[in-house]
Motif scaffolding. Structure first.
Motif, mmCIF file in Angstrom:
data_model
loop_
_atom_site.group_PDB
_atom_site.id
_atom_site.type_symbol
_atom_site.label_atom_id
_atom_site.label_comp_id
_atom_site.label_asym_id
_atom_site.label_seq_id
_atom_site.Cartn_x
_atom_site.Cartn_y
_atom_site.Cartn_z
ATOM 1 N N THR A 135 95.132 28.847 12.065
ATOM 2 C CA THR A 135 94.480 30.031 12.613
ATOM 3 C C THR A 135 94.312 29.823 14.110
ATOM 4 O O THR A 135 94.558 28.724 14.627
ATOM 5 C CB THR A 135 93.107 30.283 11.950
ATOM 6 O OG1 THR A 135 92.630 31.563 12.352
ATOM 7 C CG2 THR A 135 92.088 29.221 12.331
ATOM 8 N N MET A 136 93.907 30.874 14.790
ATOM 9 C CA MET A 136 93.593 30.733 16.207
ATOM 10 C C MET A 136 92.375 29.825 16.359
ATOM 11 O O MET A 136 91.448 29.861 15.548
ATOM 12 C CB MET A 136 93.280 32.098 16.829
ATOM 13 C CG MET A 136 94.476 33.016 16.932
ATOM 14 S SD MET A 136 94.049 34.602 17.727
ATOM 15 C CE MET A 136 93.772 34.056 19.430
ATOM 16 N N ALA A 137 92.367 29.018 17.403
ATOM 17 C CA ALA A 137 91.250 28.107 17.638
ATOM 18 C C ALA A 137 89.925 28.851 17.736
ATOM 19 O O ALA A 137 88.877 28.327 17.353
ATOM 20 C CB ALA A 137 91.502 27.280 18.896
ATOM 21 N N VAL A 138 89.955 30.076 18.248
ATOM 22 C CA VAL A 138 88.721 30.844 18.433
ATOM 23 C C VAL A 138 88.254 31.559 17.160
ATOM 24 O O VAL A 138 87.182 32.152 17.164
ATOM 25 C CB VAL A 138 88.884 31.880 19.576
ATOM 26 C CG1 VAL A 138 89.119 31.190 20.902
ATOM 27 C CG2 VAL A 138 90.005 32.867 19.268
ATOM 28 N N ASN A 139 89.021 31.482 16.082
ATOM 29 C CA ASN A 139 88.656 32.149 14.835
ATOM 30 C C ASN A 139 87.726 31.239 14.032
ATOM 31 O O ASN A 139 88.127 30.581 13.075
ATOM 32 C CB ASN A 139 89.906 32.516 14.037
ATOM 33 C CG ASN A 139 89.589 33.412 12.852
ATOM 34 O OD1 ASN A 139 88.442 33.609 12.482
ATOM 35 N ND2 ASN A 139 90.642 33.952 12.244
ATOM 36 N N GLU A 163 103.592 38.539 22.441
ATOM 37 C CA GLU A 163 102.501 39.415 22.866
ATOM 38 C C GLU A 163 101.172 38.694 22.636
ATOM 39 O O GLU A 163 100.523 38.890 21.610
ATOM 40 C CB GLU A 163 102.523 40.727 22.077
ATOM 41 C CG GLU A 163 103.762 41.559 22.311
ATOM 42 C CD GLU A 163 103.737 42.856 21.526
ATOM 43 O OE1 GLU A 163 102.646 43.449 21.372
ATOM 44 O OE2 GLU A 163 104.803 43.266 21.052
ATOM 45 N N PRO A 164 100.773 37.834 23.589
ATOM 46 C CA PRO A 164 99.527 37.078 23.398
ATOM 47 C C PRO A 164 98.327 38.010 23.250
ATOM 48 O O PRO A 164 98.286 39.086 23.837
ATOM 49 C CB PRO A 164 99.410 36.253 24.688
ATOM 50 C CG PRO A 164 100.753 36.299 25.333
ATOM 51 C CD PRO A 164 101.417 37.557 24.867
ATOM 52 N N ILE A 165 97.372 37.582 22.432
ATOM 53 C CA ILE A 165 96.157 38.357 22.242
ATOM 54 C C ILE A 165 94.969 37.558 22.776
ATOM 55 O O ILE A 165 95.101 36.363 23.081
ATOM 56 C CB ILE A 165 95.953 38.729 20.757
ATOM 57 C CG1 ILE A 165 95.820 37.474 19.894
ATOM 58 C CG2 ILE A 165 97.094 39.604 20.266
ATOM 59 C CD1 ILE A 165 95.534 37.767 18.426
ATOM 60 N N GLU A 166 93.840 38.213 22.889
ATOM 61 C CA GLU A 166 92.656 37.568 23.445
ATOM 62 C C GLU A 166 92.315 36.302 22.660
ATOM 63 O O GLU A 166 92.255 36.316 21.436
ATOM 64 C CB GLU A 166 91.470 38.535 23.381
ATOM 65 C CG GLU A 166 90.219 37.986 24.030
ATOM 66 C CD GLU A 166 89.065 38.972 23.981
ATOM 67 O OE1 GLU A 166 87.940 38.538 24.246
ATOM 68 O OE2 GLU A 166 89.302 40.160 23.684
ATOM 69 N N GLU A 169 94.933 31.738 24.645
ATOM 70 C CA GLU A 169 95.008 30.644 25.621
ATOM 71 C C GLU A 169 94.353 29.362 25.104
ATOM 72 O O GLU A 169 94.615 28.265 25.604
ATOM 73 C CB GLU A 169 94.366 31.071 26.949
ATOM 74 C CG GLU A 169 92.868 31.299 26.901
ATOM 75 C CD GLU A 169 92.466 32.703 26.453
ATOM 76 O OE1 GLU A 169 91.277 33.046 26.639
ATOM 77 O OE2 GLU A 169 93.317 33.448 25.914
ATOM 78 N N HIS A 170 93.521 29.469 24.069
ATOM 79 C CA HIS A 170 92.864 28.295 23.485
ATOM 80 C C HIS A 170 93.727 27.637 22.402
ATOM 81 O O HIS A 170 93.359 26.588 21.879
ATOM 82 C CB HIS A 170 91.499 28.674 22.911
ATOM 83 C CG HIS A 170 90.566 29.218 23.946
ATOM 84 N ND1 HIS A 170 89.985 28.435 24.911
ATOM 85 C CD2 HIS A 170 90.147 30.483 24.181
ATOM 86 C CE1 HIS A 170 89.227 29.191 25.696
ATOM 87 N NE2 HIS A 170 89.321 30.444 25.275
ATOM 88 N N GLY A 171 94.829 28.266 22.052
ATOM 89 C CA GLY A 171 95.761 27.694 21.094
ATOM 90 C C GLY A 171 95.413 28.009 19.648
ATOM 91 O O GLY A 171 94.529 28.812 19.346
ATOM 92 N N ASP A 172 96.149 27.366 18.769
ATOM 93 C CA ASP A 172 95.963 27.484 17.331
ATOM 94 C C ASP A 172 95.579 26.119 16.779
ATOM 95 O O ASP A 172 95.813 25.088 17.412
ATOM 96 C CB ASP A 172 97.253 27.968 16.662
ATOM 97 C CG ASP A 172 97.591 29.397 17.035
ATOM 98 O OD1 ASP A 172 96.978 30.303 16.462
ATOM 99 O OD2 ASP A 172 98.457 29.602 17.912
ATOM 100 N N VAL A 173 95.009 26.127 15.577
ATOM 101 C CA VAL A 173 94.622 24.876 14.932
ATOM 102 C C VAL A 173 95.257 24.801 13.558
ATOM 103 O O VAL A 173 95.504 25.825 12.908
ATOM 104 C CB VAL A 173 93.086 24.748 14.813
ATOM 105 C CG1 VAL A 173 92.460 24.499 16.177
ATOM 106 C CG2 VAL A 173 92.474 25.967 14.146
ATOM 107 N N GLU A 174 95.548 23.583 13.138
ATOM 108 C CA GLU A 174 96.041 23.323 11.783
ATOM 109 C C GLU A 174 95.040 22.447 11.062
ATOM 110 O O GLU A 174 94.578 21.443 11.605
ATOM 111 C CB GLU A 174 97.400 22.623 11.811
ATOM 112 C CG GLU A 174 97.919 22.287 10.424
ATOM 113 C CD GLU A 174 99.242 21.532 10.428
ATOM 114 O OE1 GLU A 174 99.578 20.940 9.391
ATOM 115 O OE2 GLU A 174 99.925 21.537 11.471
ATOM 116 N N TYR A 175 94.705 22.859 9.850
ATOM 117 C CA TYR A 175 93.868 22.073 8.952
ATOM 118 C C TYR A 175 94.729 21.689 7.758
ATOM 119 O O TYR A 175 95.654 22.427 7.393
ATOM 120 C CB TYR A 175 92.672 22.881 8.482
ATOM 121 C CG TYR A 175 91.560 23.022 9.501
ATOM 122 C CD1 TYR A 175 90.377 22.309 9.356
ATOM 123 C CD2 TYR A 175 91.698 23.861 10.596
ATOM 124 C CE1 TYR A 175 89.355 22.434 10.285
ATOM 125 C CE2 TYR A 175 90.673 23.993 11.537
ATOM 126 C CZ TYR A 175 89.508 23.272 11.369
ATOM 127 O OH TYR A 175 88.496 23.387 12.293
#
Length: 197
Positions: A135-139, A163-166, A169-175
């Motif tokens: 998911t996005m890091a900010v989620n 098409e980057p979304i708000e 810029e913080h990237g995505d994370v994998e769990y």
């Protein structure tokens, strides 16, 4: 109705060709789509010509895996969906976990309940060796579900989205969670996931 599994409060069943309206409605909520498309709805044509046929094809290729419609067990209301399927091009035994629930179902523990049930079945019955989710890091809401389901942060990474979304810029994370960890191997994660969320 082709039921995949049931939990205390959920029924996960196969999608059918008649479910397009449910998916269109789900993907029309800007909050549901905020960390996926920046809030833009998925067009009906995409649901009818790409997404739903893709889900149905998954059942033919991998009968025990795919995207599953999530229904409230008590009233039958459509809550969203869960994904539990081999990632295209991924190693054997590795599956991707995902979920997308209607806003009315948020904060009630459904995502955690469904994720735990799929993980449990994957390791116990389906020969799964590793479950991962991104998911996005900010989620933060989605990240909490992953943690409560027993997955642990593996990495943060950056994709070059057209098409980057708000927040991109913080990237995505994998769990991820390995079978050995779930089943009591070194660093076992079972029992550490916390209460429902």
């Amino acid at each position: 109705m082709s039921v995949h599994l049931t939990t205390e409060r959920l029924v996960l069943r196969r999608f059918t060709a008649a479910d397009a309206d449910l998916l269109v409605e789900l993907d029309s909520d800007p909050e549901v789509m905020r960390h996926l498309s920046g809030g833009r709805a998925t067009p009906r044509e995409v649901v009818e010509r790409e997404l739903l046929p893709g889900y149905l094809d998954e059942y033919r290729r991998h009968p025990s895996f795919g995207h599953w419609a999530a229904l409230d067990r008590a009233g039958g209301e459509f809550l969203g969906w869960f994904e539990f399927r081999p990632h295209p091009g991924g190693p054997p035994g590795e599956v991707e976990l995902g979920y997308r629930l209607r806003r009315a179902a948020w904060g009630r523990g459904y995502a955690t309940e469904g994720a735990r049930a799929l993980i449990r079945r994957g390791f116990a019955e389906l020969g799964v060796e590793r479950v991962f989710a991104t998911t996005m890091a900010v989620n933060l809401g989605s990240r909490r579900v992953m943690e409560k389901a027993g997955l642990r942060l593996v990495r943060t990474f950056h994709e070059d989205w057209p098409e980057p979304i708000e927040g991109a810029e913080h990237g995505d994370v994998e769990y991820a969670l390995e079978r050995a960890d779930r089943c009591g191997g070194p660093g076992a994660a079972a029992g550490r996931s916390g209460g429902p969320g």
